[in-house]
Design a protein around this motif. Structure first.
Motif, mmCIF file in Angstrom:
data_model
loop_
_atom_site.group_PDB
_atom_site.id
_atom_site.type_symbol
_atom_site.label_atom_id
_atom_site.label_comp_id
_atom_site.label_asym_id
_atom_site.label_seq_id
_atom_site.Cartn_x
_atom_site.Cartn_y
_atom_site.Cartn_z
ATOM 1 N N VAL A 212 1.013 -0.759 -0.105
ATOM 2 C CA VAL A 212 -0.435 -0.219 0.151
ATOM 3 C C VAL A 212 0.542 1.218 0.088
ATOM 4 O O VAL A 212 1.641 1.359 1.104
ATOM 5 C CB VAL A 212 -0.944 0.524 1.339
ATOM 6 C CG1 VAL A 212 -1.868 0.832 1.430
ATOM 7 C CG2 VAL A 212 -2.004 -1.735 1.373
ATOM 8 N N CYS A 241 -1.439 -1.148 -3.832
ATOM 9 C CA CYS A 241 -2.542 0.197 -4.381
ATOM 10 C C CYS A 241 -1.572 1.509 -4.135
ATOM 11 O O CYS A 241 -1.096 1.062 -3.028
ATOM 12 C CB CYS A 241 -3.122 -0.409 -2.913
ATOM 13 S SG CYS A 241 -5.097 0.912 -2.618
ATOM 14 N N SER A 284 -2.432 -5.977 4.883
ATOM 15 C CA SER A 284 -1.126 -6.338 3.864
ATOM 16 C C SER A 284 -0.178 -6.223 4.477
ATOM 17 O O SER A 284 -0.046 -5.999 5.601
ATOM 18 C CB SER A 284 -1.577 -3.949 3.730
ATOM 19 O OG SER A 284 -2.531 -3.628 2.560
ATOM 20 N N SER A 287 3.654 -1.532 3.869
ATOM 21 C CA SER A 287 3.478 0.407 3.817
ATOM 22 C C SER A 287 4.042 0.949 3.397
ATOM 23 O O SER A 287 5.716 1.338 3.713
ATOM 24 C CB SER A 287 2.586 0.719 5.073
ATOM 25 O OG SER A 287 2.872 2.599 4.513
#
Length: 387
Positions: A212, A241, A284, A287
Protein backbone atom coordinates in the motif's frame (compact mmCIF):
# COMPACT_ATOMS: atom_id res chain seq x y z
CA UNK A 1 -19.45 16.74 36.40
CA UNK A 2 -21.00 19.13 33.88
CA UNK A 3 -19.90 18.29 30.34
CA UNK A 4 -16.92 20.55 29.59
CA UNK A 5 -17.01 22.94 26.64
CA UNK A 6 -13.85 22.75 24.56
CA UNK A 7 -12.77 25.00 21.69
CA UNK A 8 -10.13 23.27 19.53
CA UNK A 9 -8.30 25.32 16.87
CA UNK A 10 -6.41 23.50 14.11
CA UNK A 11 -4.93 24.88 10.87
CA UNK A 12 -3.67 22.50 8.19
CA UNK A 13 -1.67 24.17 5.43
CA UNK A 14 -0.12 21.47 3.25
CA UNK A 15 -0.87 17.95 4.47
CA UNK A 16 -3.78 16.75 6.57
CA UNK A 17 -1.85 15.34 9.53
CA UNK A 18 -2.68 18.16 11.94
CA UNK A 19 -6.37 17.89 11.11
CA UNK A 20 -6.41 14.10 11.45
CA UNK A 21 -4.68 14.13 14.85
CA UNK A 22 -6.96 16.88 16.18
CA UNK A 23 -10.00 14.98 14.91
CA UNK A 24 -8.94 11.81 16.75
CA UNK A 25 -8.58 13.76 19.99
CA UNK A 26 -11.89 15.54 19.45
CA UNK A 27 -13.63 12.21 18.88
CA UNK A 28 -12.23 10.86 22.15
CA UNK A 29 -13.53 13.96 23.95
CA UNK A 30 -17.00 13.65 22.41
CA UNK A 31 -17.08 9.97 23.37
CA UNK A 32 -16.60 11.06 26.98
CA UNK A 33 -19.45 13.57 26.72
CA UNK A 34 -17.57 16.81 26.09
CA UNK A 35 -19.04 19.52 23.88
CA UNK A 36 -16.36 20.24 21.31
CA UNK A 37 -16.21 23.13 18.86
CA UNK A 38 -13.57 22.38 16.24
CA UNK A 39 -12.32 25.45 14.39
CA UNK A 40 -10.53 24.63 11.14
CA UNK A 41 -8.83 26.94 8.69
CA UNK A 42 -7.57 24.88 5.75
CA UNK A 43 -9.00 23.55 2.52
CA UNK A 44 -11.91 21.11 2.93
CA UNK A 45 -10.85 17.46 3.26
CA UNK A 46 -13.13 14.51 2.58
CA UNK A 47 -13.92 12.65 5.80
CA UNK A 48 -12.90 15.47 8.14
CA UNK A 49 -13.88 16.61 10.63
CA UNK A 50 -15.72 13.58 12.03
CA UNK A 51 -19.41 13.75 12.99
CA UNK A 52 -20.54 14.80 16.44
CA UNK A 53 -18.66 18.09 16.57
CA UNK A 54 -19.68 21.72 16.29
CA UNK A 55 -17.55 22.70 13.29
CA UNK A 56 -16.59 26.25 12.39
CA UNK A 57 -14.68 26.59 9.10
CA UNK A 58 -12.73 29.82 8.82
CA UNK A 59 -12.17 31.18 5.28
CA UNK A 60 -9.62 28.70 3.93
CA UNK A 61 -5.91 29.37 3.81
CA UNK A 62 -3.18 27.16 2.39
CA UNK A 63 0.57 27.42 2.09
CA UNK A 64 1.79 29.41 -0.89
CA UNK A 65 4.72 27.02 -1.39
CA UNK A 66 6.22 23.78 -0.17
CA UNK A 67 8.54 25.72 2.14
CA UNK A 68 5.61 27.27 4.06
CA UNK A 69 6.85 30.66 2.90
CA UNK A 70 3.49 32.41 2.60
CA UNK A 71 -0.28 32.13 2.75
CA UNK A 72 -2.73 31.76 -0.12
CA UNK A 73 -6.50 31.67 -0.24
CA UNK A 74 -8.61 28.74 -1.40
CA UNK A 75 -7.92 29.62 -5.06
CA UNK A 76 -4.16 29.84 -4.62
CA UNK A 77 -4.06 33.64 -4.72
CA UNK A 78 -2.08 35.59 -2.08
CA UNK A 79 -4.11 36.07 1.09
CA UNK A 80 -5.39 39.65 1.41
CA UNK A 81 -5.49 41.68 4.64
CA UNK A 82 -9.29 41.68 4.37
CA UNK A 83 -9.36 37.88 4.34
CA UNK A 84 -7.10 37.70 7.38
CA UNK A 85 -9.30 40.21 9.22
CA UNK A 86 -12.42 38.15 8.46
CA UNK A 87 -10.79 35.04 9.85
CA UNK A 88 -9.64 36.79 13.02
CA UNK A 89 -13.08 38.29 13.65
CA UNK A 90 -14.85 34.96 13.10
CA UNK A 91 -12.43 33.17 15.42
CA UNK A 92 -12.98 35.70 18.21
CA UNK A 93 -16.74 35.62 17.71
CA UNK A 94 -16.63 31.82 17.97
CA UNK A 95 -14.67 32.08 21.21
CA UNK A 96 -17.33 34.29 22.78
CA UNK A 97 -20.20 32.18 21.48
CA UNK A 98 -18.71 28.87 22.66
CA UNK A 99 -17.75 30.22 26.11
CA UNK A 100 -15.31 27.32 26.51
CA UNK A 101 -13.85 25.87 29.67
CA UNK A 102 -10.75 24.89 27.71
CA UNK A 103 -9.18 26.33 24.55
CA UNK A 104 -6.68 24.24 22.59
CA UNK A 105 -4.38 25.58 19.90
CA UNK A 106 -2.87 22.87 17.73
CA UNK A 107 0.91 23.38 17.22
CA UNK A 108 0.95 27.07 18.19
CA UNK A 109 3.09 28.62 19.69
CA UNK A 110 5.68 25.95 18.73
CA UNK A 111 4.52 26.07 15.11
CA UNK A 112 2.01 27.75 12.83
CA UNK A 113 3.67 31.13 13.31
CA UNK A 114 2.00 32.22 10.06
CA UNK A 115 -1.26 32.35 12.00
CA UNK A 116 -0.06 34.87 14.59
CA UNK A 117 -2.36 37.49 13.02
CA UNK A 118 -5.36 35.68 14.55
CA UNK A 119 -3.86 33.61 17.36
CA UNK A 120 -2.16 36.43 19.26
CA UNK A 121 -5.48 38.34 19.43
CA UNK A 122 -7.10 35.09 20.60
CA UNK A 123 -4.57 34.76 23.44
CA UNK A 124 -5.06 38.40 24.43
CA UNK A 125 -8.83 38.01 24.66
CA UNK A 126 -8.54 34.77 26.64
CA UNK A 127 -6.22 36.47 29.11
CA UNK A 128 -8.92 38.94 30.19
CA UNK A 129 -11.93 36.60 30.12
CA UNK A 130 -13.61 35.91 33.46
CA UNK A 131 -13.81 33.12 34.23
CA UNK A 132 -10.67 32.48 32.20
CA UNK A 133 -10.59 29.32 30.06
CA UNK A 134 -7.73 26.90 30.56
CA UNK A 135 -5.37 27.23 27.59
CA UNK A 136 -3.54 24.20 26.19
CA UNK A 137 -1.22 23.54 23.28
CA UNK A 138 -1.68 20.26 21.38
CA UNK A 139 1.71 19.29 20.00
CA UNK A 140 3.26 16.39 18.10
CA UNK A 141 6.30 14.71 19.64
CA UNK A 142 9.00 15.73 17.13
CA UNK A 143 9.33 19.36 16.08
CA UNK A 144 10.83 21.07 13.07
CA UNK A 145 14.32 22.30 13.95
CA UNK A 146 14.34 26.09 14.16
CA UNK A 147 16.85 27.92 12.01
CA UNK A 148 16.17 31.51 13.07
CA UNK A 149 17.75 32.73 16.33
CA UNK A 150 15.32 33.60 19.08
CA UNK A 151 12.37 31.50 17.87
CA UNK A 152 12.54 29.02 20.73
CA UNK A 153 12.84 31.83 23.29
CA UNK A 154 9.75 33.52 21.82
CA UNK A 155 7.86 30.24 22.14
CA UNK A 156 8.85 29.91 25.79
CA UNK A 157 7.73 33.47 26.49
CA UNK A 158 4.28 32.78 25.00
CA UNK A 159 3.90 29.52 26.93
CA UNK A 160 4.86 31.14 30.23
CA UNK A 161 2.60 34.14 29.62
CA UNK A 162 -0.51 32.28 28.44
CA UNK A 163 -0.50 28.48 28.51
CA UNK A 164 -1.49 26.14 31.32
CA UNK A 165 -0.42 22.89 29.64
CA UNK A 166 1.60 21.70 26.66
CA UNK A 167 0.20 18.31 25.69
CA UNK A 168 2.94 16.46 23.80
CA UNK A 169 1.43 13.62 21.79
CA UNK A 170 4.25 11.14 22.03
CA UNK A 171 5.64 8.19 23.95
CA UNK A 172 8.61 9.49 25.95
CA UNK A 173 10.31 6.11 25.46
CA UNK A 174 10.47 6.93 21.74
CA UNK A 175 10.77 10.73 21.62
CA UNK A 176 10.58 13.46 24.24
CA UNK A 177 9.89 17.12 23.58
CA UNK A 178 13.37 18.01 24.79
CA UNK A 179 14.93 16.02 21.96
CA UNK A 180 13.88 18.69 19.43
CA UNK A 181 13.08 21.67 21.68
CA UNK A 182 16.23 22.71 23.57
CA UNK A 183 14.51 25.09 26.03
CA UNK A 184 12.09 22.50 27.43
CA UNK A 185 13.48 22.86 30.97
CA UNK A 186 12.01 26.38 31.19
CA UNK A 187 8.47 25.05 30.66
CA UNK A 188 8.88 21.57 32.16
CA UNK A 189 6.15 22.13 34.76
CA UNK A 190 3.57 22.54 31.97
CA UNK A 191 4.62 19.69 29.68
CA UNK A 192 2.70 16.40 29.70
CA UNK A 193 3.46 13.50 27.35
CA UNK A 194 0.19 11.80 26.38
CA UNK A 195 1.30 8.85 24.26
CA UNK A 196 0.95 8.66 20.48
CA UNK A 197 -2.44 9.62 19.05
CA UNK A 198 -3.04 6.49 16.98
CA UNK A 199 -6.36 5.13 15.75
CA UNK A 200 -7.89 2.21 17.63
CA UNK A 201 -6.36 -1.17 16.79
CA UNK A 202 -8.07 -1.99 13.47
CA UNK A 203 -9.82 -5.14 12.40
CA UNK A 204 -8.08 -6.07 9.13
CA UNK A 205 -9.98 -5.12 5.99
CA UNK A 206 -11.62 -7.90 4.02
CA UNK A 207 -9.02 -7.50 1.28
CA UNK A 208 -5.43 -6.34 1.52
CA UNK A 209 -2.50 -5.82 -0.84
CA UNK A 210 1.13 -6.78 -1.01
CA UNK A 211 2.02 -3.07 -0.97
CA UNK A 212 0.00 0.00 0.00
CA UNK A 213 1.59 3.27 -1.16
CA UNK A 214 0.08 6.42 0.34
CA UNK A 215 0.77 10.09 -0.34
CA UNK A 216 -0.98 11.64 2.68
CA UNK A 217 -3.01 14.64 1.59
CA UNK A 218 -1.41 14.40 -1.84
CA UNK A 219 -0.23 17.98 -2.27
CA UNK A 220 3.38 16.78 -2.57
CA UNK A 221 2.57 13.27 -3.82
CA UNK A 222 3.69 13.60 -7.44
CA UNK A 223 7.07 11.93 -6.86
CA UNK A 224 5.54 8.90 -5.16
CA UNK A 225 2.84 8.56 -7.83
CA UNK A 226 5.41 8.64 -10.64
CA UNK A 227 7.70 6.17 -8.89
CA UNK A 228 4.81 3.85 -8.04
CA UNK A 229 3.86 3.56 -11.72
CA UNK A 230 7.41 2.69 -12.71
CA UNK A 231 7.93 0.30 -9.78
CA UNK A 232 4.68 -1.57 -10.50
CA UNK A 233 5.99 -2.42 -13.97
CA UNK A 234 9.03 -4.10 -12.33
CA UNK A 235 7.09 -6.08 -9.71
CA UNK A 236 5.08 -8.79 -11.49
CA UNK A 237 3.13 -11.02 -9.16
CA UNK A 238 2.57 -8.30 -6.56
CA UNK A 239 -0.67 -6.39 -6.02
CA UNK A 240 -0.12 -2.70 -5.29
CA UNK A 241 -2.53 0.01 -4.15
CA UNK A 242 -1.68 3.70 -4.46
CA UNK A 243 -3.69 6.18 -2.38
CA UNK A 244 -3.02 9.57 -3.91
CA UNK A 245 -4.73 11.80 -1.35
CA UNK A 246 -7.39 14.37 -2.26
CA UNK A 247 -4.93 17.19 -2.98
CA UNK A 248 -2.80 15.59 -5.70
CA UNK A 249 -2.54 18.34 -8.37
CA UNK A 250 -4.49 17.89 -11.59
CA UNK A 251 -1.42 17.50 -13.84
CA UNK A 252 0.16 14.59 -11.93
CA UNK A 253 -3.26 12.98 -11.54
CA UNK A 254 -3.82 13.02 -15.31
CA UNK A 255 -0.33 11.62 -15.93
CA UNK A 256 -1.02 8.86 -13.43
CA UNK A 257 -4.29 7.91 -15.11
CA UNK A 258 -2.58 7.80 -18.50
CA UNK A 259 0.26 5.63 -17.15
CA UNK A 260 -2.14 3.08 -15.71
CA UNK A 261 -3.19 2.10 -19.23
CA UNK A 262 0.30 0.72 -19.87
CA UNK A 263 0.21 -1.64 -16.88
CA UNK A 264 -1.37 -5.11 -16.76
CA UNK A 265 -4.88 -4.89 -15.36
CA UNK A 266 -4.99 -5.24 -11.59
CA UNK A 267 -1.26 -4.59 -11.06
CA UNK A 268 -1.82 -1.13 -9.50
CA UNK A 269 -5.09 0.02 -8.00
CA UNK A 270 -5.34 3.80 -7.59
CA UNK A 271 -7.65 5.40 -5.04
CA UNK A 272 -7.99 8.97 -3.82
CA UNK A 273 -8.91 8.33 -0.18
CA UNK A 274 -9.52 5.32 2.04
CA UNK A 275 -11.47 5.98 5.24
CA UNK A 276 -10.44 2.47 6.37
CA UNK A 277 -6.73 3.18 5.82
CA UNK A 278 -5.56 1.62 9.10
CA UNK A 279 -7.68 -1.49 8.47
CA UNK A 280 -6.27 -1.71 4.94
CA UNK A 281 -2.70 -1.62 6.30
CA UNK A 282 -3.56 -4.31 8.84
CA UNK A 283 -4.60 -6.59 5.98
CA UNK A 284 -1.54 -5.79 3.83
CA UNK A 285 2.12 -6.78 3.91
CA UNK A 286 3.93 -3.48 3.37
CA UNK A 287 3.26 0.25 3.71
CA UNK A 288 5.18 2.83 1.64
CA UNK A 289 4.59 6.41 2.75
CA UNK A 290 6.08 9.63 3.97
CA UNK A 291 6.99 9.76 7.66
CA UNK A 292 4.27 12.09 8.88
CA UNK A 293 2.99 11.64 12.41
CA UNK A 294 -0.43 10.19 11.62
CA UNK A 295 0.69 7.84 8.87
CA UNK A 296 3.39 6.45 11.13
CA UNK A 297 0.82 5.96 13.90
CA UNK A 298 -1.38 4.04 11.45
CA UNK A 299 1.57 1.84 10.47
CA UNK A 300 2.57 1.18 14.09
CA UNK A 301 -0.98 0.25 15.02
CA UNK A 302 -1.42 -1.98 11.95
CA UNK A 303 1.83 -3.87 12.58
CA UNK A 304 2.89 -4.21 8.93
CA UNK A 305 6.35 -3.67 7.42
CA UNK A 306 7.13 -0.09 6.40
CA UNK A 307 9.24 1.93 3.98
CA UNK A 308 9.37 5.63 4.87
CA UNK A 309 10.16 8.42 2.41
CA UNK A 310 10.60 11.47 4.67
CA UNK A 311 9.38 14.82 3.36
CA UNK A 312 12.48 17.04 3.41
CA UNK A 313 11.66 19.88 0.99
CA UNK A 314 12.33 23.43 2.15
CA UNK A 315 14.58 22.40 5.01
CA UNK A 316 11.96 20.26 6.75
CA UNK A 317 13.58 18.01 9.38
CA UNK A 318 10.70 16.56 11.41
CA UNK A 319 9.91 13.56 9.19
CA UNK A 320 13.57 12.69 8.71
CA UNK A 321 14.08 12.69 12.48
CA UNK A 322 11.06 10.42 13.00
CA UNK A 323 12.05 8.02 10.23
CA UNK A 324 15.64 7.80 11.48
CA UNK A 325 14.47 6.89 14.98
CA UNK A 326 12.12 4.23 13.63
CA UNK A 327 14.83 2.76 11.40
CA UNK A 328 17.27 2.67 14.33
CA UNK A 329 14.82 0.42 16.19
CA UNK A 330 14.36 -1.83 13.15
CA UNK A 331 10.74 -0.72 12.73
CA UNK A 332 11.03 0.73 9.22
CA UNK A 333 13.30 1.14 6.21
CA UNK A 334 14.15 4.56 4.77
CA UNK A 335 14.16 5.59 1.11
CA UNK A 336 15.38 9.20 0.81
CA UNK A 337 13.17 11.59 -1.13
CA UNK A 338 16.17 12.50 -3.31
CA UNK A 339 16.61 8.85 -4.37
CA UNK A 340 12.95 8.14 -5.14
CA UNK A 341 12.38 6.67 -8.60
CA UNK A 342 10.87 3.50 -10.03
CA UNK A 343 13.95 1.21 -9.80
CA UNK A 344 14.93 2.34 -6.29
CA UNK A 345 11.37 1.95 -5.04
CA UNK A 346 11.05 -1.52 -6.58
CA UNK A 347 14.33 -2.59 -4.97
CA UNK A 348 13.29 -1.25 -1.57
CA UNK A 349 9.94 -3.07 -1.82
CA UNK A 350 11.65 -6.40 -2.63
CA UNK A 351 14.03 -5.96 0.31
CA UNK A 352 11.29 -5.01 2.77
CA UNK A 353 9.01 -7.89 1.80
CA UNK A 354 11.86 -10.35 2.33
CA UNK A 355 12.44 -9.11 5.90
CA UNK A 356 10.54 -10.36 8.98
CA UNK A 357 7.60 -8.35 10.30
CA UNK A 358 8.98 -6.18 13.15
CA UNK A 359 7.58 -6.32 16.67
CA UNK A 360 6.67 -2.89 18.04
CA UNK A 361 5.17 -3.94 21.36
CA UNK A 362 5.42 -1.56 24.29
CA UNK A 363 4.65 1.70 22.48
CA UNK A 364 1.93 3.84 24.06
CA UNK A 365 -0.58 4.37 21.24
CA UNK A 366 -3.58 5.59 23.28
CA UNK A 367 -2.72 9.27 23.16
CA UNK A 368 -6.22 10.33 22.11
CA UNK A 369 -7.87 8.71 25.11
CA UNK A 370 -5.22 9.87 27.52
CA UNK A 371 -5.42 13.44 26.18
CA UNK A 372 -9.19 13.40 26.67
CA UNK A 373 -8.74 12.20 30.25
CA UNK A 374 -6.21 14.96 30.98
CA UNK A 375 -8.49 17.63 29.56
CA UNK A 376 -11.47 16.30 31.51
CA UNK A 377 -9.43 16.48 34.71
CA UNK A 378 -8.39 20.07 33.95
CA UNK A 379 -11.99 21.05 33.16
CA UNK A 380 -13.25 19.42 36.36
CA UNK A 381 -10.73 21.40 38.38
CA UNK A 382 -11.69 24.65 36.65
CA UNK A 383 -15.42 24.12 37.06
CA UNK A 384 -14.92 23.31 40.74
CA UNK A 385 -13.01 26.56 41.25
CA UNK A 386 -15.62 28.60 39.39
CA UNK A 387 -18.52 27.14 41.37
Amino acid sequence: MTAPRILFYVQHLLGIGHLARASRIAQALVARGARVTLVTGGLPVTGFPPPGLDHIALPALQTAGEGFSGLADAHGDPATPELLDRRRDLLLATLHRAAPDIVITEAFPFGRRQMRFELLPLLEVIAVMRPKPILCCSLRDILQEKTKPGRDAETVDLVLAHYDRVLVHGDPAFARLGDTFPLVDRIADRVVHTGLVAPPAPRPAAQGFDVVLSAGGGAVGEGLATAALAAAAELPGLRLCLITGPNLPAGPRQALEAGLNALPQGRLLVETFRPDFAALLAASRLSVSQAGYNTVCDVLQAGCRAILIPFATGGETEQTTRATRLAAKGWADILPESALDGPSLAAAIRQALAAPVPSRQGLDLDGAGRTADILYHLADHRLTEVS
